[in-house]
Design an enzyme around this catalytic site. Sequence first.
Site, PDB file in Angstrom:
ATOM      1  N   SER A 138      70.321  81.115  66.730  1.00 41.47           N
ATOM      2  CA  SER A 138      70.776  79.789  67.154  1.00 41.47           C
ATOM      3  C   SER A 138      69.557  79.042  67.665  1.00 41.47           C
ATOM      4  CB  SER A 138      71.869  79.961  68.210  1.00 41.47           C
ATOM      5  OG  SER A 138      72.263  78.736  68.745  1.00 41.47           O
ATOM      6  N   TYR A 152      71.610  68.647  64.368  1.00 40.88           N
ATOM      7  CA  TYR A 152      71.078  70.021  64.388  1.00 40.88           C
ATOM      8  C   TYR A 152      71.798  70.844  65.456  1.00 40.88           C
ATOM      9  CZ  TYR A 152      67.745  73.814  65.373  1.00 40.88           C
ATOM     10  OH  TYR A 152      67.173  75.036  65.597  1.00 40.88           O
ATOM     11  N   LYS A 156      74.199  74.388  65.523  1.00 41.33           N
ATOM     12  CA  LYS A 156      73.930  75.599  66.317  1.00 41.33           C
ATOM     13  C   LYS A 156      75.075  75.874  67.293  1.00 41.33           C
ATOM     14  CE  LYS A 156      69.919  76.668  64.431  1.00 41.33           C
ATOM     15  NZ  LYS A 156      69.777  77.854  63.577  1.00 41.33           N
TER      16      LYS A 156
HETATM   17  N1  LIG Z   1      60.682  77.534  65.950  1.00 44.53           N
HETATM   18  C1  LIG Z   1      61.467  77.069  66.872  1.00 44.53           C
HETATM   19  O1  LIG Z   1      61.000  76.452  67.842  1.00 44.53           O
HETATM   20  C2  LIG Z   1      62.937  77.316  66.812  1.00 44.53           C
HETATM   21  C3  LIG Z   1      63.675  77.129  67.984  1.00 44.53           C
HETATM   22  C4  LIG Z   1      65.030  77.381  67.971  1.00 44.53           C
HETATM   23  C5  LIG Z   1      65.640  77.841  66.806  1.00 44.53           C
HETATM   24  N2  LIG Z   1      64.894  78.013  65.663  1.00 44.53           N
HETATM   25  C6  LIG Z   1      65.599  78.517  64.471  1.00 44.53           C
HETATM   26  O2  LIG Z   1      64.854  79.576  63.909  1.00 44.53           O
HETATM   27  C7  LIG Z   1      65.223  79.719  62.532  1.00 44.53           C
HETATM   28  C8  LIG Z   1      63.981  79.937  61.690  1.00 44.53           C
HETATM   29  O3  LIG Z   1      63.135  78.827  61.795  1.00 44.53           O
HETATM   30  P1  LIG Z   1      61.582  78.976  62.107  1.00 44.53           P
HETATM   31  O4  LIG Z   1      61.345  78.475  63.461  1.00 44.53           O
HETATM   32  O5  LIG Z   1      61.107  80.315  61.753  1.00 44.53           O
HETATM   33  O6  LIG Z   1      60.989  77.850  61.119  1.00 44.53           O
HETATM   34  P2  LIG Z   1      60.270  77.976  59.681  1.00 44.53           P
HETATM   35  O7  LIG Z   1      58.999  78.708  59.817  1.00 44.53           O
HETATM   36  O8  LIG Z   1      60.224  76.592  59.168  1.00 44.53           O
HETATM   37  O9  LIG Z   1      61.284  78.850  58.822  1.00 44.53           O
HETATM   38  C9  LIG Z   1      62.495  78.342  58.339  1.00 44.53           C
HETATM   39  C10 LIG Z   1      63.000  79.328  57.321  1.00 44.53           C
HETATM   40  O10 LIG Z   1      64.326  78.953  56.897  1.00 44.53           O
HETATM   41  C11 LIG Z   1      64.325  78.962  55.478  1.00 44.53           C
HETATM   42  N3  LIG Z   1      65.364  78.140  54.890  1.00 44.53           N
HETATM   43  C12 LIG Z   1      65.633  76.825  55.109  1.00 44.53           C
HETATM   44  N4  LIG Z   1      66.671  76.442  54.333  1.00 44.53           N
HETATM   45  C13 LIG Z   1      67.060  77.528  53.624  1.00 44.53           C
HETATM   46  C14 LIG Z   1      68.060  77.792  52.651  1.00 44.53           C
HETATM   47  N5  LIG Z   1      68.897  76.840  52.216  1.00 44.53           N
HETATM   48  N6  LIG Z   1      68.176  79.051  52.151  1.00 44.53           N
HETATM   49  C15 LIG Z   1      67.335  80.029  52.550  1.00 44.53           C
HETATM   50  N7  LIG Z   1      66.337  79.842  53.431  1.00 44.53           N
HETATM   51  C16 LIG Z   1      66.216  78.609  53.966  1.00 44.53           C
HETATM   52  C17 LIG Z   1      62.923  78.532  55.074  1.00 44.53           C
HETATM   53  O11 LIG Z   1      62.692  78.866  53.722  1.00 44.53           O
HETATM   54  P3  LIG Z   1      61.659  78.038  52.774  1.00 44.53           P
HETATM   55  O12 LIG Z   1      60.301  78.629  53.055  1.00 44.53           O
HETATM   56  O13 LIG Z   1      62.152  78.302  51.403  1.00 44.53           O
HETATM   57  O14 LIG Z   1      61.742  76.593  53.179  1.00 44.53           O
HETATM   58  C18 LIG Z   1      62.117  79.365  56.059  1.00 44.53           C
HETATM   59  O15 LIG Z   1      62.033  80.692  55.624  1.00 44.53           O
HETATM   60  C19 LIG Z   1      66.002  78.456  62.159  1.00 44.53           C
HETATM   61  O16 LIG Z   1      67.375  78.768  62.080  1.00 44.53           O
HETATM   62  C20 LIG Z   1      65.741  77.515  63.339  1.00 44.53           C
HETATM   63  O17 LIG Z   1      66.814  76.640  63.555  1.00 44.53           O
HETATM   64  C21 LIG Z   1      63.567  77.748  65.656  1.00 44.53           C
END
Ligand SMILES: NC(=O)c1ccc[n+]([C@@H]2O[C@H](COP(=O)([O-])OP(=O)(O)OC[C@H]3O[C@@H](n4cnc5c(N)ncnc54)[C@H](OP(=O)(O)O)[C@@H]3O)[C@@H](O)[C@H]2O)c1
Length: 289
Positions: A138, A152, A156
């Site tokens: 989340s 967004y 979540k």
């Molecule tokens: N980083 C933060 O500060 C933060 C904070 C709170 C929550 N989150 C959550 O953490 C999770 C991962 O994000 P991240 O921070 O690691 O960012 P990230 O590095 O941008 O990774 C996002 C990942 O999600 C994948 N994705 C997006 N749409 C998709 C789809 N339709 N099918 C399959 N894969 C898909 C992307 O794949 P592609 O490479 O193909 O685009 C990538 O692997 C997300 O759910 C985000 O909401 C992140």
Amino acid sequence: MTEKTPRVWFITGSSTGFGRSLTEAVLKHGDRVVATARKPEQLDDLIQQYPAAAKAVRLDVTKPQEVRDAIKATIDAFGRIDVVVNNAGYGSIGAIEEVSDEAIRYQFETNVFGALDVMRAVLPTLRHQQSGHILNISSVGGFVSFGASGIYCATKFALEAFSEALAQEVAHLRIKVTIVEPGAFRTDFNGRSLAAPDTLMDEYASSSGAMLQWLKDMDGKQPGDPDKAAAAMIQVVESDNPPLRLALGADAVETIAAKLESVKAELDVWKQVSVDTAFEGAVVGAIGG
Ligand SMILES: NC(=O)c1ccc[n+]([C@@H]2O[C@H](COP(=O)([O-])OP(=O)(O)OC[C@H]3O[C@@H](n4cnc5c(N)ncnc54)[C@H](OP(=O)(O)O)[C@@H]3O)[C@@H](O)[C@H]2O)c1
């Protein structure tokens, strides 16, 4: 399962960020993993390094047939699934009025229906095994909503709602559910994974616009280390008593604690108005109790 038996993990969105860090950490830990990605070739290096323990499978979580195929590929490869990580996601940002209908729906397709499809596709296997742990990634934004992130955060909040319900539904089947709530972590999220409207409205420049700029400015400067987040997630999976919610980062802890306090304070101030709404003489208790 004994402590030494390797677990089988299924992770969505393994190309970058949390998904990539977790895939690497799980493999270093000696477990097996089916790392899924829209472009599975992005995982070639890991498959070469861990040919027996890692498998890359194509999965766009908005495609239900790919979800089912990826789960089947995991069972075919390793015979079971112990940990499911719904991590794939991105952030549709902008004021509620600014974001297009299409963008809103695609945000829900990915962050909500994608995770729901994976969970529902994997539950028969976990029920049959009478074991398993679902980790739903989340956000602090799954507990507290912010301007410019309303859409967004709504996805979540939805993820948290069905995770909390599921945890109650499957506890007696020895299936565990943990909601992970990261604060700001240094992944691609604040860069390529933020989707903003093409045109922004002047009327929202001082509210949503300011927050949107803050999110963009945070790119590359986030305090959170995704490798440490991955280690925390492994620690939760190894725990005999894992939490329903795990906040990650001091920013998440502080923001969630502040909301809990403000909700409690408001509940207390308005308590009499709230409780005076029952029929005369009605017996009222907690919901479900
Ligand atoms: N980083 C933060 O500060 C933060 C904070 C709170 C929550 N989150 C959550 O953490 C999770 C991962 O994000 P991240 O921070 O690691 O960012 P990230 O590095 O941008 O990774 C996002 C990942 O999600 C994948 N994705 C997006 N749409 C998709 C789809 N339709 N099918 C399959 N894969 C898909 C992307 O794949 P592609 O490479 O193909 O685009 C990538 O692997 C997300 O759910 C985000 O909401 C992140």
